[in-house]
Design a protein around this motif. Structure first.
Motif, short mmCIF file in Angstrom:
data_model
loop_
_atom_site.label_atom_id
_atom_site.label_comp_id
_atom_site.label_asym_id
_atom_site.label_seq_id
_atom_site.Cartn_x
_atom_site.Cartn_y
_atom_site.Cartn_z
N HIS A 1 -34.88 -62.57 11.20
CA HIS A 1 -34.72 -62.42 12.65
C HIS A 1 -33.36 -62.98 13.07
O HIS A 1 -33.11 -63.25 14.24
N THR B 1 -45.95 -56.77 17.78
CA THR B 1 -45.14 -57.98 17.58
C THR B 1 -45.85 -59.20 18.16
O THR B 1 -46.18 -59.21 19.36
N ASP C 1 -42.30 -62.57 15.01
CA ASP C 1 -40.91 -62.97 15.22
C ASP C 1 -40.80 -64.48 15.43
O ASP C 1 -41.77 -65.12 15.85
#
Length: 221
Positions: free
Chosen positions: A105, A8, A51
């Protein structure tokens, strides 16, 4: 059973927006990001995700991914599109046009364990719907903000027909699992970090702690 490593990325390089408290801990510089990408090239068992929908996804990450022949999955905050330092609608479409996958998200980067009924609809249902309208196709994959989930959150995602949910639990993941563990890049990683995460074998105590923590999260609430 073969497994995968999900990485991530949050923000890369300089930013023109004020970071949230603690957010600088997951912000990396361009050199750190490139070191991770170079380690990933040729690895079919490693997936890269992003993200928060930061502008650096498009300005810094995309050209470096394309240069190396890599693809990634970008999870954006639908309610923050167009804000300073964030992706806008055109940027989301540009990522998709470049062959990148785009998922949700949520709406406004809230903890999904602490939502009222209206916020649940906005974060999980409306965000997927609006993002699907932007992309011209259904969106059913999400990354859980802060990796914060419990049995209620997982139930809401199931009812919303989410087909894959990423968390931040760390370690390797079963590629066929509906709930996917990820490993976050942090501000202090070095060149050895990515190979260590991709190829290292966690100790039995660490594996046991991760299994216990995941079981606890699934059942709590």
């Amino acid at each position: 059973m073969h497994s995968v490593v999900n990485l991530t990325v949050h923000g890369i390089g300089p930013t023109n927006r004020e970071l949230d408290p603690g957010e600088d801990g997951t912000w990396v510089n361009v050199e750190q990001f490139e070191q991770v990408l170079d380690a990933v090239v040729g690895r079919q068992d490693v997936h890269i995700t992003f993200d928060d929908g930061n502008a650096s996804d498009l300005e810094i990450a995309l050209p470096r991914l394309v240069e190396r022949g890599l693809t990634a999955e970008f999870f954006v905050l639908v309610g923050l599109l167009g804000e300073p330092g964030r992706l806008d609608v055109a940027g989301v479409r540009e990522l998709a046009a470049a062959g990148m996958r785009v998922g949700s998200h949520g709406w406004a980067h809230r903890d999904w364990r602490k939502l009222n009924a209206a916020e649940v609809k906005q974060e999980i249902v409306d965000a997927n719907r609006v993002l699907g309208e932007i992309l011209g196709r259904p969106v059913s994959r999400v990354a859980i903000p802060f990796g914060s989930y419990d049995r209620h959150v997982l139930g809401r995602l199931r009812r919303a027909e989410v087909t894959c949910a990423y968390n931040s639990d760390g370690g390797r993941a079963n590629p066929d699992s509906w709930l996917q563990a990820r490993n976050s890049l942090r501000h202090d990683i070095d060149a050895a970090w990515a190979p260590r995460v991709m190829d290292g074998t966690p100790s039995p105590p660490l594996r046991a702690r991760r299994v216990a923590a995941r079981a606890y999260k699934r059942l709590r609430g």
